[in-house]
Design an enzyme around this catalytic site. Sequence first.
Site, PDB file in Angstrom:
ATOM      1  N   HIS A  18      -7.769   0.514  10.299  1.00  8.70           N
ATOM      2  CA  HIS A  18      -6.984  -0.068   9.224  1.00  8.70           C
ATOM      3  C   HIS A  18      -7.667  -1.365   8.785  1.00  8.70           C
ATOM      4  O   HIS A  18      -8.418  -1.975   9.554  1.00  8.70           O
ATOM      5  CB  HIS A  18      -5.557  -0.349   9.705  1.00  8.70           C
ATOM      6  CG  HIS A  18      -4.634  -0.819   8.637  1.00  8.70           C
ATOM      7  ND1 HIS A  18      -4.262  -0.035   7.566  1.00  8.70           N
ATOM      8  CD2 HIS A  18      -4.000  -2.008   8.462  1.00  8.70           C
ATOM      9  CE1 HIS A  18      -3.437  -0.703   6.793  1.00  8.70           C
ATOM     10  NE2 HIS A  18      -3.262  -1.911   7.306  1.00  8.70           N
TER      11      HIS A  18
ATOM     12  N   ASP B  31      -1.928  -7.641   4.338  1.00 11.53           N
ATOM     13  CA  ASP B  31      -1.983  -6.264   4.808  1.00 11.53           C
ATOM     14  C   ASP B  31      -0.935  -5.483   4.034  1.00 11.53           C
ATOM     15  O   ASP B  31       0.269  -5.734   4.177  1.00 11.53           O
ATOM     16  CB  ASP B  31      -1.695  -6.240   6.322  1.00 11.53           C
ATOM     17  CG  ASP B  31      -1.731  -4.845   6.928  1.00 11.53           C
ATOM     18  OD1 ASP B  31      -1.595  -3.859   6.182  1.00 11.53           O
ATOM     19  OD2 ASP B  31      -1.896  -4.749   8.158  1.00 11.53           O
TER      20      ASP B  31
ATOM     21  N   GLN C  86       0.838  -1.189   0.000  1.00 12.66           N
ATOM     22  CA  GLN C  86       0.000   0.000   0.000  1.00 12.66           C
ATOM     23  C   GLN C  86       0.879   1.247   0.000  1.00 12.66           C
ATOM     24  O   GLN C  86       1.591   1.520   0.970  1.00 12.66           O
ATOM     25  CB  GLN C  86      -0.927   0.043   1.222  1.00 12.66           C
ATOM     26  CG  GLN C  86      -1.833   1.274   1.196  1.00 12.66           C
ATOM     27  CD  GLN C  86      -2.658   1.447   2.452  1.00 12.66           C
ATOM     28  OE1 GLN C  86      -2.849   0.493   3.206  1.00 12.66           O
ATOM     29  NE2 GLN C  86      -3.137   2.650   2.684  1.00 12.66           N
TER      30      GLN C  86
ATOM     31  N   CYS D  58      -6.405   1.644   2.442  1.00 10.32           N
ATOM     32  CA  CYS D  58      -6.290   0.281   2.973  1.00 10.32           C
ATOM     33  C   CYS D  58      -7.564  -0.530   2.767  1.00 10.32           C
ATOM     34  O   CYS D  58      -7.509  -1.752   2.627  1.00 10.32           O
ATOM     35  CB  CYS D  58      -5.890   0.302   4.444  1.00 10.32           C
ATOM     36  SG  CYS D  58      -6.974   1.262   5.518  1.00 10.32           S
TER      37      CYS D  58
END
Length: 239
Positions: A176, A191, A98, A104
């Site tokens: 998040h 993630d 990211q 996110c």
Amino acid sequence: MSEANNNVSAPAKKKVYWVPLESSPDAMNKVIYSMGVGSSVGFSDVWGLDEELLSMIPQPVHALVFLFPPSDKLEEEKKKIAASSDNKVSPNVWFMRQTIGNACGTMAIFHALGNNQETLPISGDIARFFAKVNALSPGDKAAELEKDSAMAASHKVGAAEGQTTAPSADAKVKHHYSAFAIVDGDLYELDGGMPGPINLGPATDVLKAGARAIKSRISHFNDTSVEFSVIALGPSQSD
């Protein structure tokens, strides 16, 4: 001729920001349908992580999206695991870093879709994007996303769908997202803020295994007032 200009640095690259995506199946479905995902699949709320409540989720579930508040302790633990030589990652895992601020939520959507490309009804802009980036490194995937106006437009459609007023693109967000998917028999947490995917071990049911992993993540928080949400990608509830 003067050589003074040889020492002039190139201007710093300006960071790209997107408006944060609300943790809402409606918002996420707006995103994926705009991208080109068929309406036979969609996101739905997971109302609880106990077996009885999990049984109410439309199945088969392809991936889970988890929304949680920032935690320095959890982030450091995840970074350590992701970078460890013991963290064995299949080459078939689709992972993207990211680099876009506040993206996110849509990053979790990309991870949910990217690791289920062979089983989901994908066409249009998202199929084009995957064809372009699938063979690239996580960082190069992110660079391509920053330049992709169609993906940015799909995100914007979903960001406008939220039930609350969307904050500005560069606002500091309080939560998040990460995604959970099974690849080659192992459950992964994906993630984009981590160095790479986190292998959570063998699994055959992403809903049950993901719920156990999410319970473990939640156990890091002692404050019972902290809010979490879990959203499942599976058959569309309208079908």
